[in-house]
Design a protein around this motif. Structure first.
Motif, PDB file in Angstrom:
ATOM      1  N   VAL A 308      22.123  17.792  93.375  1.00 12.00           N
ATOM      2  CA  VAL A 308      23.458  17.294  93.474  1.00 12.00           C
ATOM      3  C   VAL A 308      23.712  16.282  94.489  1.00 12.00           C
ATOM      4  N   ASP A 309      24.769  15.449  94.532  1.00 11.51           N
ATOM      5  CA  ASP A 309      25.075  14.449  95.373  1.00 11.51           C
ATOM      6  C   ASP A 309      26.509  14.874  95.932  1.00 11.51           C
ATOM      7  N   LEU A 310      26.651  15.352  97.055  1.00  5.86           N
ATOM      8  CA  LEU A 310      28.193  15.830  97.472  1.00  5.86           C
ATOM      9  C   LEU A 310      28.187  15.672  99.042  1.00  5.86           C
ATOM     10  N   GLU A 311      29.212  15.608  99.603  1.00  8.56           N
ATOM     11  CA  GLU A 311      29.479  15.302 101.016  1.00  8.56           C
ATOM     12  C   GLU A 311      29.865  16.909 101.654  1.00  8.56           C
ATOM     13  N   PRO A 312      28.718  17.323 102.369  1.00 13.97           N
ATOM     14  CA  PRO A 312      28.942  18.749 103.065  1.00 13.97           C
ATOM     15  C   PRO A 312      30.079  18.811 104.060  1.00 13.97           C
ATOM     16  N   THR A 313      31.406  18.608 103.614  1.00  7.89           N
ATOM     17  CA  THR A 313      32.377  18.805 104.465  1.00  7.89           C
ATOM     18  C   THR A 313      33.546  19.761 104.201  1.00  7.89           C
ATOM     19  N   GLY A 314      34.246  20.310 105.294  1.00 11.12           N
ATOM     20  CA  GLY A 314      35.297  21.048 104.947  1.00 11.12           C
ATOM     21  C   GLY A 314      35.037  22.437 104.111  1.00 11.12           C
ATOM     22  N   HIS A 315      35.611  22.848 103.170  1.00  6.71           N
ATOM     23  CA  HIS A 315      35.262  23.847 102.293  1.00  6.71           C
ATOM     24  C   HIS A 315      34.579  23.670 101.100  1.00  6.71           C
ATOM     25  N   LEU A 316      33.549  24.407 100.983  1.00  6.26           N
ATOM     26  CA  LEU A 316      32.633  24.284  99.834  1.00  6.26           C
ATOM     27  C   LEU A 316      32.639  25.394  98.931  1.00  6.26           C
ATOM     28  N   ALA A 317      32.321  25.306  97.755  1.00  2.00           N
ATOM     29  CA  ALA A 317      32.275  26.543  96.790  1.00  2.00           C
ATOM     30  C   ALA A 317      31.124  26.366  95.883  1.00  2.00           C
ATOM     31  N   PHE A 318      30.456  27.272  95.398  1.00  2.00           N
ATOM     32  CA  PHE A 318      29.100  27.171  94.391  1.00  2.00           C
ATOM     33  C   PHE A 318      29.320  28.278  93.446  1.00  2.00           C
ATOM     34  N   PHE A 319      29.077  27.819  92.010  1.00  2.00           N
ATOM     35  CA  PHE A 319      29.208  28.716  90.869  1.00  2.00           C
ATOM     36  C   PHE A 319      28.194  28.293  90.204  1.00  2.00           C
ATOM     37  N   VAL A 320      27.312  29.611  89.505  1.00  2.00           N
ATOM     38  CA  VAL A 320      26.242  29.290  88.714  1.00  2.00           C
ATOM     39  C   VAL A 320      26.642  30.170  87.580  1.00  2.00           C
ATOM     40  N   TYR A 321      26.218  29.637  86.212  1.00  2.00           N
ATOM     41  CA  TYR A 321      26.919  30.238  85.038  1.00  2.00           C
ATOM     42  C   TYR A 321      26.014  29.810  83.787  1.00  2.00           C
ATOM     43  N   ASP A 322      26.236  30.445  82.841  1.00  2.00           N
ATOM     44  CA  ASP A 322      25.538  29.737  81.541  1.00  2.00           C
ATOM     45  C   ASP A 322      26.257  28.790  81.077  1.00  2.00           C
ATOM     46  N   ASP A 323      25.537  27.649  80.902  1.00  2.00           N
ATOM     47  CA  ASP A 323      25.962  26.360  80.576  1.00  2.00           C
ATOM     48  C   ASP A 323      26.679  26.508  79.238  1.00  2.00           C
ATOM     49  N   ARG A 324      28.154  26.013  79.245  1.00  2.00           N
ATOM     50  CA  ARG A 324      29.010  25.939  77.828  1.00  2.00           C
ATOM     51  C   ARG A 324      30.078  25.263  78.102  1.00  2.00           C
ATOM     52  N   PRO A 325      30.779  24.934  77.079  1.00  2.00           N
ATOM     53  CA  PRO A 325      32.174  23.867  77.144  1.00  2.00           C
ATOM     54  C   PRO A 325      33.137  24.663  77.902  1.00  2.00           C
ATOM     55  N   GLY A 326      33.834  24.022  78.620  1.00  2.00           N
ATOM     56  CA  GLY A 326      35.249  24.546  79.167  1.00  2.00           C
ATOM     57  C   GLY A 326      35.140  25.227  80.654  1.00  2.00           C
ATOM     58  N   MET A 327      33.988  25.215  81.037  1.00  3.45           N
ATOM     59  CA  MET A 327      34.006  26.103  82.389  1.00  3.45           C
ATOM     60  C   MET A 327      34.405  25.006  83.329  1.00  3.45           C
ATOM     61  N   VAL A 328      34.065  23.679  83.584  1.00  7.11           N
ATOM     62  CA  VAL A 328      34.580  22.819  84.567  1.00  7.11           C
ATOM     63  C   VAL A 328      36.245  23.021  84.390  1.00  7.11           C
ATOM     64  N   ARG A 349      22.411  21.121  85.645  1.00  2.09           N
ATOM     65  CA  ARG A 349      21.777  22.263  84.724  1.00  2.09           C
ATOM     66  C   ARG A 349      20.307  22.095  85.004  1.00  2.09           C
ATOM     67  N   ASP A 350      19.696  23.256  84.707  1.00  2.00           N
ATOM     68  CA  ASP A 350      18.234  22.944  84.355  1.00  2.00           C
ATOM     69  C   ASP A 350      17.927  22.654  83.170  1.00  2.00           C
ATOM     70  N   HIS A 351      18.667  23.151  82.113  1.00  2.00           N
ATOM     71  CA  HIS A 351      18.299  22.474  80.705  1.00  2.00           C
ATOM     72  C   HIS A 351      19.561  22.737  79.996  1.00  2.00           C
ATOM     73  N   ARG A 352      19.669  21.966  78.829  1.00  2.00           N
ATOM     74  CA  ARG A 352      21.110  22.182  77.996  1.00  2.00           C
ATOM     75  C   ARG A 352      21.159  23.616  77.524  1.00  2.00           C
ATOM     76  N   GLY A 353      22.124  24.404  77.694  1.00  2.00           N
ATOM     77  CA  GLY A 353      22.417  25.697  77.225  1.00  2.00           C
ATOM     78  C   GLY A 353      21.783  26.599  78.170  1.00  2.00           C
ATOM     79  N   GLY A 354      21.082  26.226  79.108  1.00  2.00           N
ATOM     80  CA  GLY A 354      20.570  27.103  80.267  1.00  2.00           C
ATOM     81  C   GLY A 354      21.682  27.576  81.368  1.00  2.00           C
ATOM     82  N   LEU A 355      21.261  27.669  82.397  1.00  2.00           N
ATOM     83  CA  LEU A 355      22.066  27.797  83.670  1.00  2.00           C
ATOM     84  C   LEU A 355      22.557  26.670  84.154  1.00  2.00           C
ATOM     85  N   ALA A 356      23.787  26.494  84.512  1.00  2.00           N
ATOM     86  CA  ALA A 356      24.403  25.465  85.304  1.00  2.00           C
ATOM     87  C   ALA A 356      25.065  25.810  86.582  1.00  2.00           C
ATOM     88  N   LEU A 357      24.998  24.739  87.453  1.00  2.00           N
ATOM     89  CA  LEU A 357      25.540  24.790  88.828  1.00  2.00           C
ATOM     90  C   LEU A 357      26.834  23.956  89.113  1.00  2.00           C
TER      91      LEU A 357
END
Length: 390
Positions: A308-328, A349-357
């Motif tokens: 990832v490439d994110l500034e660790p500031t303020g309020h953060l959240a993390f979601f891990v899910y099965d990679d598929r369209p529409g989640m973002v 994501r680890d690979h297409r159709g796998g787990l995504a963060l």
């Protein structure tokens, strides 16, 4: 005697309360997701779920820090599980016990009484809770006795005497008496944030933690980064203030084995700090950060092996899910409906159709109900939120 006391939060103060009440023949149960069952057993305390504690305890004593996760932890649903003879005591932080829900429970006779030293808004000069004869309230001064003030003065004098004589001051933020190199200093707040993020991701205190430091700064003494990591790890776990002095003690008390690992080689970054830990079930958790540019800006660059490439500031959240369209889009829609603005977002994501963060920063804290809505919509395997602004 032979009554059951439920300790909500088995940190330093919670442990002291448990020890004293055990001496009077009380049965002690506790809720604390950050304490290992083995550690609780050593104290003669049985760990239980919060709902079970509320239902079984004759006395409920709260000893938790106030965080986004603990605000309103004891609300209407939890109080509804209590015995009508139960007494609730909150001398930790205001807002952990929902005051409106407590008022309703007392008014309807579903609780025997309450003791309050803290309130959601302080100083509290007027509250519906004051109308009850079975509520004992103090203005966040329950410990402000003549004896306590005298002990505080003696402790200050003792610390000054030790400092003037060149000895170690136990209650000072002291890093083994050594000088911290200028090149190491900018990494201290970053590493502390990594510790807070690590705890949020883990959801418990790890059994093993490696603080891995790579790059040019390893030519200096980086022991302070291990202490900074521990300070961050325990900041949202214990009720008391965590310092560079007591953080190693907290780790020892909770059975956390810590190791500092250094390597002059850092293939991808000039310097890199990684916190890598093993949980009780054998699961691995990791989080990495670095400083970039002439202004040494903090960047979060790895979460559980996701880049990832994110500034660790303020309020953060993390979601891990099965990679598929529409989640973002779903995340954006639910947060938008809750009037929560996204400051930054990364998807990996680890690979297409796998787990995504999805890792994101937002301008305000995400309420638990909103997190639950996102988790349900995404069928998420992991949902975590943390505030690193304070």
């Amino acid at each position: 005697y032979e009554k059951t006391v439920g300790i909500v939060g088995l940190g330093r103060i919670g442990v002291l309360v448990a020890q004293r009440l055990s001496a009077f023949g009380m049965r002690v149960i506790a809720y604390d997701p950050f304490v290992q069952a083995g550690r609780a057993a050593q104290l003669g305390v049985r760990l239980v779920a919060l709902d079970d504690l509320m239902a079984d305890a004759d006395f409920i004593s709260v000893h938790l820090p106030k965080t986004a996760e603990t605000v309103g932890l004891i609300g209407g649903d939890q109080l509804a599980r209590c015995k009508p003879t139960a007494i609730v005591v909150n001398a930790a932080r205001g807002g952990i016990v929902d005051e409106h829900a407590l008022h309703v429970a007392l008014k309807e006779g579903r609780l025997s009484g309450a003791g309050l030293d803290v309130f959601a808004s302080e100083p509290c000069t007027d509250s519906p809770l004051f109308e009850f004869d079975n509520v004992v309230a103090t203005p966040h001064l329950g410990a402000s006795t003549d004896e306590a003030q005298e002990k505080a003065g003696v402790a200050v004098a003792r610390s000054v005497r030790l400092a003037l004589s060149g000895e170690l001051v136990p209650d000072a933020v002291n890093v083994q008496g050594g000088v911290i190199a200028e090149d190491v200093r900018p990494g201290i707040p970053l590493t502390e944030k990594l510790g807070r993020i690590f705890t949020a991701l883990a959801g418990e205190v790890a059994q093993q933690l490696d603080v891995e430091v790579r790059g040019e700064i390893t030519q200096y003494d980086v022991k302070v980064l291990e202490l900074a990591a521990l300070k961050g790890v325990f900041t949202d776990v214990v009720e008391d203030t965590v310092s560079y002095v007591n953080a190693p003690l907290l780790a020892a008390e909770r059975g956390l084995a810590v190791r500092l690992v250094t390597d002059a080689e850092s293939p991808d970054h000039r310097n890199l700090v990684t916190l890598r830990g093993t949980l009780a079930d054998g699961a691995q958790v990791s989080v990495s950060g670095t400083l970039i540019g002439i202004h040494q800006r903090e960047r979060l660059v790895e979460i559980n092996d996701y880049d990832v490439d994110l500034e660790p500031t303020g309020h953060l959240a993390f979601f891990v899910y099965d990679d598929r369209p529409g989640m973002v889009g779903a995340i954006g829609r639910i947060l938008g409906d809750a009037d929560i603005n996204i400051g930054g977002m990364q998807v990996a994501r680890d690979h297409r159709g796998g787990l995504a963060l999805v890792a994101l920063t937002v301008d305000s804290a995400i309420p638990g109900t909103v997190l639950s809505d996102i988790a349900a919509e995404m069928q998420a395997q992991l949902v975590r939120a943390v505030d690193v602004s304070s």
